[in-house]
Design a protein around this motif. Structure first.
Motif: not given
Length: 334
Positions: A121-124, A156-157, A301-302, A324-327
């Motif tokens: 999911q880091a690739w998003l 933090t987005g 990231w979060r 949301n908190f982060g992605k």
């Protein structure tokens, strides 16, 4: 083949009926076998991003409106489960734009194989479109120098969290703006911001001023509205502003007036709006650098993860309101 499930855009928002989950329609269909040159991808995660709100409108913009009755646009990461394309094998992990659905058929254009070692999911997020957006705004517009001050809204987005860390890696002071004590604490303790100011505080303007004893050399703007207006008061000469988004005020068609633009003339500052898809030639460089930072632990990231495709509409509109908190992701596999 398994049945597909998806959300299509069923109607457009209007002034009388603001945007909401009612604009989407849930559908089921047969996905079918891949034809010559095609691959079938089972999506594992769907990315929810603010730009999608603008695509719901039938208005002139940098991209065509989302067509009614078609699967809602969106970034996805998943696994190839059937292939008649020599570039892709069953089991390959790929990132692309499969949309709000469980499966997608593709001719391979726009799909990119991803390597192991980094969570899929880091690739998003930090190694995807949000990360490249941050990379472009920081490196190509703000270009911070050591000792300068960079202010980041929505700190933090998905985009802002990477912006702050890239600014710190460049030797700049990073000042975040976020909503709520928990987000501000995360910005400082986990992301490395020097300070974070809560825009929901009654004395936000005074707190921001106190955080900027040396003024502002760069602004990475994701929100618009009051935070942007207050930050513009403290621009240094020749400051650079990367205008990335206006999530707080611009996606419902509400006018987004600028603060007194004399400050731009008086400080000889430069403000540049940008869309990251205009700069595809730079994506390989950006992704290579971002992947290196993530692998080395220099970028953290979060994520906020909603469970199941059915949760996508509610999660999308919650994100637009800062829920949301982060992605913001939707997990599509159990």
């Amino acid at each position: 083949m398994p049945a597909n499930r998806a959300f299509v855009l069923n109607s457009r928002p209007s002034r009388e009926t603001p945007a909401g989950p009612h604009n989407f329609r849930y559908v089921e269909s047969d996905i079918g076998e891949p034809g010559d040159g095609q691959v079938l991808v089972r999506h594992h995660y769907l990315s929810l991003d603010p730009y999608m709100r603008g695509r719901m409108n039938d208005a002139k913009s940098y991209a065509q409106p989302q067509p009614l009755g078609e699967v809602m646009v969106g970034g996805t990461v998943g696994e190839v489960v059937a292939s008649r394309n020599p570039r892709f094998a069953v089991g390959d992990h790929v990132v692309g734009s499969g949309g709000w659905q469980l499966y997608s058929l593709s001719d391979g254009r726009g799909l990119r194989k991803i390597e192991g070692g980094t969570p899929m999911q880091a690739w998003l997020g930090p190694v995807g479109m949000p990360g490249v957006t941050a990379w472009y705004g920081v490196n190509k517009i703000i270009a911070p120098q050591a000792g300068e001050t960079v202010v980041v809204s929505a700190a933090t987005g998905a985009v802002g969290s990477v912006v702050g860390q890239l600014a710190k890696l460049a030797g700049a002071k990073a000042v975040g703006i976020a909503g709520g004590a928990a987000k501000c604490e995360f910005a400082v303790k986990e992301l490395g911001y020097d300070i974070c100011v809560d825009h929901s505080d009654a004395d936000f303007g005074d707190r921001l001023k106190a955080a900027l004893p040396d003024g502002i050399n760069g602004i990475f703007e994701n929100v618009g509205g009051k935070p942007f207006e207050q930050a513009m008061l403290w621009l240094n000469p020749f400051a650079r502003i990367a205008l990335c988004g206006l999530v707080a005020s611009g996606y419902d068609g509400t006018p987004t007036p600028l603060p007194d633009v004399r400050v731009l003339l008086n400080t000889r500052s430069r403000m540049e709006g940008f869309i990251v898809s205009d700069h595809m030639a730079l994506w390989p460089q950006a992704l290579g650098e971002l992947a290196g930072h993530v692998a080395a632990g220099r970028i953290r990231w979060r994520e906020t993860v909603a469970q199941g495709l059915e949760a996508a509409p509610q999660a999308f509109f919650a994100m637009l309101k800062g829920g949301n908190f982060g992605k913001q992701l939707v997990k599509l596999v159990e």
